[in-house]
Design a protein around this motif. Structure first.
Motif, PDB file in Angstrom:
ATOM      1  N   UNK A 225       0.836  -1.203   0.000  1.00  0.00           N
ATOM      2  CA  UNK A 225       0.000   0.000   0.000  1.00  0.00           C
ATOM      3  C   UNK A 225       0.875   1.259   0.000  1.00  0.00           C
ATOM      4  N   UNK A 226       0.232   2.412  -0.018  1.00  0.00           N
ATOM      5  CA  UNK A 226       0.954   3.683  -0.155  1.00  0.00           C
ATOM      6  C   UNK A 226       1.897   3.928   1.023  1.00  0.00           C
ATOM      7  N   UNK A 227       1.584   3.348   2.182  1.00  0.00           N
ATOM      8  CA  UNK A 227       2.448   3.545   3.360  1.00  0.00           C
ATOM      9  C   UNK A 227       3.620   2.567   3.399  1.00  0.00           C
ATOM     10  N   UNK A 228       3.581   1.553   2.525  1.00  0.00           N
ATOM     11  CA  UNK A 228       4.674   0.590   2.526  1.00  0.00           C
ATOM     12  C   UNK A 228       4.367  -0.678   3.308  1.00  0.00           C
ATOM     13  N   UNK A 229       3.098  -0.890   3.657  1.00  0.00           N
ATOM     14  CA  UNK A 229       2.719  -2.165   4.276  1.00  0.00           C
ATOM     15  C   UNK A 229       2.613  -3.232   3.190  1.00  0.00           C
ATOM     16  N   UNK A 230       3.114  -4.420   3.493  1.00  0.00           N
ATOM     17  CA  UNK A 230       3.091  -5.523   2.528  1.00  0.00           C
ATOM     18  C   UNK A 230       2.112  -6.579   3.044  1.00  0.00           C
ATOM     19  N   UNK A 278       9.234   1.222   3.142  1.00  0.00           N
ATOM     20  CA  UNK A 278       9.040  -0.137   3.667  1.00  0.00           C
ATOM     21  C   UNK A 278       9.581  -0.249   5.088  1.00  0.00           C
ATOM     22  N   UNK A 279      10.726   0.378   5.334  1.00  0.00           N
ATOM     23  CA  UNK A 279      11.297   0.309   6.687  1.00  0.00           C
ATOM     24  C   UNK A 279      10.417   1.078   7.680  1.00  0.00           C
ATOM     25  N   UNK A 280       9.922   2.238   7.263  1.00  0.00           N
ATOM     26  CA  UNK A 280       9.007   2.990   8.135  1.00  0.00           C
ATOM     27  C   UNK A 280       7.787   2.145   8.498  1.00  0.00           C
ATOM     28  N   UNK A 281       7.195   1.505   7.482  1.00  0.00           N
ATOM     29  CA  UNK A 281       6.007   0.679   7.738  1.00  0.00           C
ATOM     30  C   UNK A 281       6.352  -0.492   8.654  1.00  0.00           C
ATOM     31  N   UNK A 282       7.606  -0.929   8.626  1.00  0.00           N
ATOM     32  CA  UNK A 282       8.021  -2.060   9.465  1.00  0.00           C
ATOM     33  C   UNK A 282       8.074  -1.713  10.948  1.00  0.00           C
ATOM     34  N   UNK A 336      17.264   1.933  11.523  1.00  0.00           N
ATOM     35  CA  UNK A 336      17.645   0.581  11.952  1.00  0.00           C
ATOM     36  C   UNK A 336      18.203   0.639  13.379  1.00  0.00           C
ATOM     37  N   UNK A 337      19.064   1.614  13.648  1.00  0.00           N
ATOM     38  CA  UNK A 337      19.646   1.687  14.998  1.00  0.00           C
ATOM     39  C   UNK A 337      18.587   2.045  16.040  1.00  0.00           C
TER      40      UNK A 337
END
Ligand SMILES: *[C@@H]1O[C@H](CO)[C@@H](O)[C@H](O)[C@H]1NC(C)=O
Ligand SMILES: *[C@@H]1O[C@H](CO)[C@@H](O)[C@H](O)[C@H]1NC(C)=O
Ligand SMILES: *[C@@H]1O[C@H](CO)[C@@H](O)[C@H](O)[C@H]1NC(C)=O
Ligand SMILES: *[C@@H]1O[C@H](CO)[C@@H](O)[C@H](O)[C@H]1NC(C)=O
Ligand SMILES: *[C@@H]1O[C@H](CO)[C@@H](O)[C@H](O)[C@H]1NC(C)=O
Length: 425
Positions: A225-230, A278-282, A336-337
């Protein structure tokens, strides 16, 4: 446990001298401490694998075949990041033994459980081997890179236009559960990441075009989706309009690393932006409670204790691919950190189980051992700890840097005797 500082740099060839350290003593500011803890957890993980340098062994039930490929991927990271070559021959034996008659990880003995995603996990391992010039001692079979390309060729032939505007199905064989209906993101993400890595490793634009195509398809059907959720997948019967809203940490991570590889390869800012999204959504895989801010958990199952055998190892791939992504796209590293450092603190407090006091549990946010032990738990902890060393290790090789190396670096167990048997040039 007493702590002795390692005297060899991580990237040095040959056997690094690493003093094993209990996870509870992890100091994330000290690479010798990280290596020592990784050594302990690697040994705990490999205690579940009965294979040797001469023999592949199936993981004990109820583990599926794909997880052996995933374990070899984790151990390739261990070897590369820590410089401890003790397991290299065991890893090579497993990768060579399971390659199948067409050298593409279509393993007839495992057809009853082999889907596109299972094949992809072996693909991630052989590509890691290729990108690191990991020894391939058998002259009678193709290079690691060629095996990765063979997997890719077998998968693109399965691209299915009968519904949903394309996509890979989850399964390859109709007899398997869910048969030939479900189109899921772990399978398509696997093809996406393998395409991206082959594009970067070879410079061949055919792979790049496929990476673009798989990404575009995943977005078009709404599985990213637009937010990067898979999201997990959708069915052919409903033309992929029935999105299964479950999200798993490893699926996001598989796309994340593919996007990071393409950012590095193409220098096109769109890919770095996608990786960041993708990382933000994670972040949804962190912070289960107010008292566990930025501690990783598998949100579909962990806090309600419904993680199945597969899901118990997923956090490990989020760690594997997030660290690797932030090597190629440094703008990811602060996030990541921010997320992984508190996770590591919680992990260290929860890996205190068993007689050794070093076994890892599943719920890191407990900050105490939870009594849940298994290969998945050890693999999650291993990738989460050892990935801290990714920034010190050589980045993945590409182009002319990739060579077929036939001999193992010195060090490890029974080196000389086995080296001759495995056919050094
Ligand atoms: C962790 O390692 C750093 C770097 O070696 C060191 O300065 C620091 O004192 C260590 N912390 C602890 C608690 O030992
Ligand atoms: C099925 O989905 C694809 C991709 O979203 C779309 O192009 C196509 O028109 C749809 N087919 C039908 C019959 O709705
Ligand atoms: C690029 O890769 C494709 C797919 O493996 C292959 O068919 C093609 O021959 C390659 N092109 C070159 C120039 O090597
Ligand atoms: C393509 O997908 C359809 C379901 O949409 C399935 O029935 C068919 O067998 C698939 N074709 C192949 C070659 O897998
Ligand atoms: C954190 O909060 C949750 C939910 O309120 C609670 O169940 C748990 O016991 C707390 N954990 C700790 C370590 O205090």
């Amino acid at each position: 446990m007493r702590f002795v500082k390692s005297v060899r740099p991580a990237a040095a060839a040959g056997a690094a001298i690493i003093a094993a350290l209990a996870p509870r003593d992890l100091n994330i500011s000290d690479s010798a401490s990280i290596r020592g803890v990784a050594k302990t957890i690697a040994a705990n993980a490999m205690a579940y694998y009965a294979g040797t340098a001469d023999r592949f062994e199936e993981l004990p039930p109820p583990h599926y075949w794909w997880q052996a490929g995933a374990l070899m991927g984790s151990m390739l990271d261990y070897s590369h990041y820590t410089g401890d070559r003790s397991y290299d021959r065991v890893i090579a034996r497993a990768l060579l033994h399971q390659v199948g008659p067409e050298f593409d990880y279509m393993s007839p003995a495992h057809f009853g459980q082999e889907g596109n995603d299972d094949q992809a996990f072996w693909g991630f391992a052989v590509l890691a081997a290729a990108e690191r010039n990991f020894p391939q001692p058998d002259e009678s079979v193709p290079s690691w890179l060629q095996m990765g390309s063979n997997i890719w060729n077998s998968q693109i032939r399965r691209w299915n236009m009968s519904a949903c505007g394309g996509g890979l199905l989850w399964q390859i064989f109709p007899e398997n559960p869910n048969g030939l209906d479900y189109r899921n993101t772990v399978s398509n993400g696997g093809l996406f990441q393998i395409s991206a890595r082959l594009a970067r490793a070879t410079g061949n634009d055919t792979y790049l075009a496929w990476a673009e195509k798989v990404w575009d398809w995943t977005e078009a059907v709404g599985l990213i989706d637009a937010e990067g959720n898979v999201y997990d997948g959708a069915s052919s019967a409903k033309n992929c309009t029935d999105t299964n809203p479950l999200t798993f940490s490893y699926t996001a991570a598989i796309y994340l690393y593919g996007a990071a590889v393409l950012a590095d390869h193409t220098r096109d800012a769109r890919w770095a932006e996608r990786a960041e999204r993708l990382l933000e959504a994670s972040r949804s895989f962190f912070s289960p409670y107010d008292n566990a801010t930025n501690v990783m958990y598998e949100h579909a199952c962990e806090h309600v204790n419904t993680c199945n055998q597969d899901m118990r190892s997923f956090k490990g791939y989020l760690s594997r691919f997030a660290y690797a992504a932030s090597v190629l796209v440094p703008s990811l590293r602060p996030t990541v950190e921010e997320l992984w450092h508190p996770t590591l603190e919680a992990l260290a407090a929860s890996c205190t189980g068993g007689e050794s006091g070093t076994q890892c549990g599943q719920h890191w946010y407990w900050r105490a051992f939870d009594g849940v032990t298994g290969l998945g738990e050890e693999m999650c902890a291993l990738e989460t700890v050892q990935g801290l060393l990714a920034y010190e290790a050589p980045p993945p090789l590409k182009g002319d840097q990739i060579k077929t190396v036939r001999t193992f670096a010195s060090g490890g167990s029974s080196g000389k005797r086995r080296r001759r048997r495995e056919g050094a040039l």
